[in-house]
Design an enzyme around this catalytic site. Structure first.
Site, mmCIF file in Angstrom:
data_model
loop_
_atom_site.group_PDB
_atom_site.id
_atom_site.type_symbol
_atom_site.label_atom_id
_atom_site.label_comp_id
_atom_site.label_asym_id
_atom_site.label_seq_id
_atom_site.Cartn_x
_atom_site.Cartn_y
_atom_site.Cartn_z
ATOM 1 N N ASN A 61 42.265 63.889 -3.454
ATOM 2 C CA ASN A 61 42.106 62.470 -2.868
ATOM 3 C C ASN A 61 43.507 62.185 -1.999
ATOM 4 O O ASN A 61 44.677 62.638 -2.165
ATOM 5 C CB ASN A 61 42.179 61.308 -4.070
ATOM 6 C CG ASN A 61 43.290 61.283 -5.133
ATOM 7 O OD1 ASN A 61 43.685 62.429 -5.547
ATOM 8 N ND2 ASN A 61 43.550 60.150 -5.695
ATOM 9 N N GLU A 63 45.516 59.314 0.008
ATOM 10 C CA GLU A 63 45.705 58.120 0.164
ATOM 11 C C GLU A 63 46.617 57.571 1.515
ATOM 12 O O GLU A 63 47.033 58.364 2.272
ATOM 13 C CB GLU A 63 46.188 57.586 -1.319
ATOM 14 C CG GLU A 63 45.550 57.549 -2.202
ATOM 15 C CD GLU A 63 46.151 57.031 -3.651
ATOM 16 O OE1 GLU A 63 47.118 56.532 -3.676
ATOM 17 O OE2 GLU A 63 45.447 57.156 -4.404
ATOM 18 N N CYS A 72 38.304 59.686 -1.506
ATOM 19 C CA CYS A 72 38.325 60.484 -2.693
ATOM 20 C C CYS A 72 38.391 61.941 -2.665
ATOM 21 O O CYS A 72 37.966 62.417 -1.508
ATOM 22 C CB CYS A 72 37.006 59.776 -3.467
ATOM 23 S SG CYS A 72 37.092 58.183 -3.882
ATOM 24 N N GLU A 74 36.356 64.111 -4.000
ATOM 25 C CA GLU A 74 35.007 64.525 -4.081
ATOM 26 C C GLU A 74 34.633 64.560 -2.388
ATOM 27 O O GLU A 74 33.882 65.489 -2.013
ATOM 28 C CB GLU A 74 34.006 63.532 -4.759
ATOM 29 C CG GLU A 74 34.236 63.685 -6.236
ATOM 30 C CD GLU A 74 35.022 62.470 -6.744
ATOM 31 O OE1 GLU A 74 35.931 62.137 -5.869
ATOM 32 O OE2 GLU A 74 34.880 62.006 -7.881
ATOM 33 N N CYS A 111 33.101 57.646 -8.177
ATOM 34 C CA CYS A 111 32.837 56.333 -7.667
ATOM 35 C C CYS A 111 31.622 56.453 -7.123
ATOM 36 O O CYS A 111 30.887 57.580 -6.848
ATOM 37 C CB CYS A 111 33.944 55.936 -6.825
ATOM 38 S SG CYS A 111 33.792 56.470 -5.165
ATOM 39 N N CYS A 114 31.005 58.376 -3.855
ATOM 40 C CA CYS A 114 30.910 59.584 -3.825
ATOM 41 C C CYS A 114 29.831 60.217 -4.388
ATOM 42 O O CYS A 114 29.126 61.208 -4.008
ATOM 43 C CB CYS A 114 32.000 60.207 -4.609
ATOM 44 S SG CYS A 114 33.866 60.115 -3.806
HETATM 45 N N1 THU Z 1 39.563 58.569 -6.568
HETATM 46 C C1 THU Z 1 38.859 59.684 -6.338
HETATM 47 O O1 THU Z 1 39.519 60.573 -5.762
HETATM 48 N N2 THU Z 1 37.516 59.942 -6.882
HETATM 49 C C2 THU Z 1 37.000 59.010 -7.394
HETATM 50 O O2 THU Z 1 35.812 59.575 -7.894
HETATM 51 C C3 THU Z 1 37.404 57.709 -8.043
HETATM 52 C C4 THU Z 1 38.812 57.487 -7.225
HETATM 53 C C5 THU Z 1 40.786 58.373 -6.037
HETATM 54 C C6 THU Z 1 40.887 57.269 -4.933
HETATM 55 C C7 THU Z 1 42.075 56.751 -5.021
HETATM 56 O O3 THU Z 1 43.009 57.656 -4.237
HETATM 57 C C8 THU Z 1 42.736 56.861 -6.363
HETATM 58 O O4 THU Z 1 41.576 57.992 -7.068
HETATM 59 C C9 THU Z 1 42.328 55.708 -7.349
HETATM 60 O O5 THU Z 1 41.093 55.028 -7.046
#
Ligand code: THU
Length: 162
Positions: A61, A63, A72, A74, A111, A114
């Site tokens: 991930n 940000e 994310c 994925e 999520c 994804c």
């Molecule tokens: N995140 C993912 O990388 N994958 C997911 O399926 C859920 C959330 C990340 C997004 C963000 O950077 C952090 O987790 C918190 O939501």
């Protein structure tokens, strides 16, 4: 009116029960997770994709201070696989999570966005994608297809013109 039951089967296991190939993919997901750029959430995620040609594509991930600009793990991995190997099937995606700020005892499910992206690649390649979800306790959930994680997905066929 009719109420129907839809059953889904998932495999729950300890990482030690998996074959070497799956354990290796999880190890790749963990390595990727350690490369996450997640200073705002403190929640690190890594994803590792095994393609049908044996290539492995990883993502974590990423940000951004403008929060919606992040992505994310994925989707980082899936879109890279789609961009780099558009005609190669995805066999398996392994996802691993960790956090120094939060205790993670449960399996963390991808999520909705994804899952929708995974679902479309599964539909496009007309072959199931296995999804392996791994947590810091080495608990693992395996879904044999994305369909199991996202029934009633929004399908591209819904936008077909006459
Ligand atoms: N995140 C993912 O990388 N994958 C997911 O399926 C859920 C959330 C990340 C997004 C963000 O950077 C952090 O987790 C918190 O939501």
């Amino acid at each position: 009116m009719e109420k129907k039951k839809i059953e889904t089967y998932f495999t729950f296991a300890d990482i030690s029960e998996l074959n070497i190939e799956d354990q290796q993919l999880i190890a790749n997901a963990i390595s990727s997770m350690n490369l996450a750029y997640a200073p705002y959430s403190g929640f690190n995620v890594g994803a590792s994709i095994l393609l049908a040609n044996g290539e492995v594509v990883n993502g974590s991930n990423q940000e951004n201070i403008a929060y919606p600009s992040g992505l994310c793990a994925e989707r980082v991995a899936l879109f890279y696989a789609g961009a780099r190997f558009p005609d190669i099937c995805i066999n398996t995606i392994a996802v691993s999570v960790s956090s120094k700020d939060f205790q993670i005892d449960d399996i963390v499910s991808p999520c909705g966005a994804c899952r929708q992206v995974m679902a479309e690649y599964e539909e496009k390649q007309d072959k199931d994608i296995r999804v392996i979800l791994h947590n810091p306790n080495n608990n693992v959930l395996i879904a044999d297809s994305v369909e199991d994680l996202l029934p009633f997905k929004f399908k591209s066929s819904l936008l077909k013109k006459y």
